[in-house]
Design an enzyme around this catalytic site. Structure first.
Site, short mmCIF file in Angstrom:
data_model
loop_
_atom_site.label_atom_id
_atom_site.label_comp_id
_atom_site.label_asym_id
_atom_site.label_seq_id
_atom_site.Cartn_x
_atom_site.Cartn_y
_atom_site.Cartn_z
N LYS A 11 41.30 46.68 29.65
CA LYS A 11 41.87 47.84 28.97
C LYS A 11 42.69 47.44 27.74
O LYS A 11 42.58 48.04 26.68
CB LYS A 11 42.77 48.65 29.91
CG LYS A 11 42.06 49.19 31.14
CD LYS A 11 43.00 50.06 31.98
CE LYS A 11 44.18 49.32 32.58
NZ LYS A 11 43.80 48.34 33.63
N ARG A 86 48.78 56.34 36.05
CA ARG A 86 48.28 55.52 37.16
C ARG A 86 48.37 56.25 38.49
O ARG A 86 47.97 55.69 39.52
CB ARG A 86 49.13 54.26 37.27
CG ARG A 86 48.54 53.02 36.68
CD ARG A 86 49.57 51.94 36.88
NE ARG A 86 49.01 50.62 36.93
CZ ARG A 86 48.87 49.82 35.88
NH1 ARG A 86 49.20 50.24 34.69
NH2 ARG A 86 48.40 48.62 36.04
N ARG A 125 43.61 34.40 33.27
CA ARG A 125 44.24 35.04 32.11
C ARG A 125 45.49 34.29 31.64
O ARG A 125 46.33 33.90 32.42
CB ARG A 125 44.62 36.47 32.48
CG ARG A 125 45.39 37.18 31.40
CD ARG A 125 45.24 38.65 31.52
NE ARG A 125 45.99 39.21 32.64
CZ ARG A 125 46.02 40.52 32.89
NH1 ARG A 125 45.33 41.36 32.16
NH2 ARG A 125 46.73 40.96 33.91
N ARG A 158 50.98 35.44 33.40
CA ARG A 158 51.86 36.51 33.87
C ARG A 158 52.27 36.25 35.30
O ARG A 158 51.47 35.81 36.11
CB ARG A 158 51.10 37.84 33.80
CG ARG A 158 51.21 38.49 32.45
CD ARG A 158 50.32 39.68 32.33
NE ARG A 158 50.36 40.60 33.47
CZ ARG A 158 49.74 41.77 33.50
NH1 ARG A 158 49.03 42.15 32.45
NH2 ARG A 158 49.81 42.54 34.55
N ARG A 169 47.71 44.40 43.66
CA ARG A 169 47.50 45.32 42.55
C ARG A 169 46.16 46.03 42.65
O ARG A 169 46.04 47.20 42.32
CB ARG A 169 47.60 44.56 41.23
CG ARG A 169 49.06 44.26 40.84
CD ARG A 169 49.18 43.11 39.87
NE ARG A 169 48.42 43.31 38.66
CZ ARG A 169 47.91 42.33 37.91
NH1 ARG A 169 48.06 41.07 38.28
NH2 ARG A 169 47.26 42.60 36.82
P1 ADP Z 1 47.25 45.54 34.98
O1 ADP Z 1 46.52 46.73 34.46
O2 ADP Z 1 46.54 44.26 34.62
O3 ADP Z 1 47.62 45.61 36.43
P2 ADP Z 1 49.64 46.21 33.41
O4 ADP Z 1 50.13 45.27 32.38
O5 ADP Z 1 49.04 47.50 32.94
O6 ADP Z 1 48.64 45.37 34.28
O7 ADP Z 1 50.82 46.57 34.43
C1 ADP Z 1 51.61 45.58 35.06
C2 ADP Z 1 52.57 46.19 36.08
O8 ADP Z 1 53.47 47.12 35.42
C3 ADP Z 1 51.93 47.05 37.18
O9 ADP Z 1 51.47 46.25 38.24
C4 ADP Z 1 53.09 47.97 37.58
O10 ADP Z 1 54.03 47.31 38.39
C5 ADP Z 1 53.76 48.24 36.25
N1 ADP Z 1 53.23 49.47 35.59
C6 ADP Z 1 52.54 49.53 34.41
N2 ADP Z 1 52.18 50.79 34.14
C7 ADP Z 1 52.64 51.56 35.14
C8 ADP Z 1 52.58 52.95 35.48
N3 ADP Z 1 51.95 53.82 34.68
N4 ADP Z 1 53.16 53.37 36.62
C9 ADP Z 1 53.79 52.53 37.43
N5 ADP Z 1 53.88 51.21 37.22
C10 ADP Z 1 53.31 50.72 36.09
#
Ligand code: ADP
Ligand code: ZN
Length: 214
Positions: A11, A86, A125, A158, A169
């Site tokens: 994404k 999400r 990654r 990360r 996740r």
């Molecule tokens: P990925 O899509 O690879 O899991 P992101 O960088 O989008 O990683 O998100 C990393 C972390 O940030 C998530 O695992 C969560 O803890 C938090 N996070 C990001 N966006 C949201 C959201 N919309 N709602 C709740 N937590 C979020």
């Protein structure tokens, strides 16, 4: 637009490519939270435990963050949301805020990649500390180990990309986020795109799904 899909489907990469093509600001809630966690701000302190476990940050917290960001002037002509919504309450909150700003979503692009490929993408990654450029040790390695091709700064993994946390996740994704496909399908906004192959191939498919010429 919103970008949907499991962790590791690409994404963030596609949001950056769409930004180059369309000029819309890419908004990654994950990046916002990671920056907040690094700076030690109150938001960062609130979010970091959830993130390290692979859990979602509470809806009210992330909804406030997005609402603030969407009020910035650069979002007036559109934006690309990566990592939000999400959950169902987040999707409903997004519709409500856009309604207040007299805006509406044009599309929800869903990227899908086979589970095995997702796992190897996430495990390999690496991200640049300085410019945010992303690499993958097997698929798109940097020219020199541990060093960013673009700016020469150091690459890091990360701290939610460990094996256990990746599994958590993916589970959270299936339970909380996957149901959003129906939400957007019912509104005729869902565009499903095959996320396997090179970043360029996926980018072409995304543009095709949006009806945007290359
Ligand atoms: P990925 O899509 O690879 O899991 P992101 O960088 O989008 O990683 O998100 C990393 C972390 O940030 C998530 O695992 C969560 O803890 C938090 N996070 C990001 N966006 C949201 C959201 N919309 N709602 C709740 N937590 C979020
Ligand atoms: Zn860099």
């Amino acid at each position: 637009m919103v970008l949907l899909g499991a962790p590791g489907v690409g994404k963030g990469t596609q949001a950056k490519l769409l930004h180059d093509r369309l000029g819309l600001p890419p908004i990654s809630t994950g990046e916002i939270l990671r920056a907040a966690a690094q700076s030690g701000s109150p938001l960062g302190q609130e979010a970091s435990d959830f993130m390290e476990r692979g859990d979602l940050v509470p809806d009210d917290v992330i909804i406030r963050v997005v609402e603030e960001r969407l009020r910035d002037p650069d979002c007036r002509k559109g934006f690309l949301l990566d990592g939000f919504p999400r959950t169902l309450p987040q999707a409903e909150a997004l519709d409500a805020m856009l309604g207040r700003q007299k805006q509406a979503l044009d599309a929800a692009i869903s990227l899908a990649v086979p589970r095995d490929e997702v796992l190897s993408r996430l495990a390999g990654r690496r991200t640049c500390k300085d410019c945010g450029a992303m690499y993958n040790l097997t698929l798109s390695p940097p020219r020199a180990e541990g060093v960013c091709d673009r700016c020469g700064d150091e690459l890091y993994q990360r701290n939610d990309d460990g094996e256990e946390t990746i599994r958590a996740r993916l589970e959270v994704y299936e339970r909380e986020t996957a149901p959003l496909h129906d939400y957007y399908r019912r509104r005729s906004l869902l565009r499903e795109v095959d996320g396997s192959g090179t970043t360029g191939e996926v980018h072409s498919r995304v543009l095709g799904a949006l009806g945007v010429p290359e």
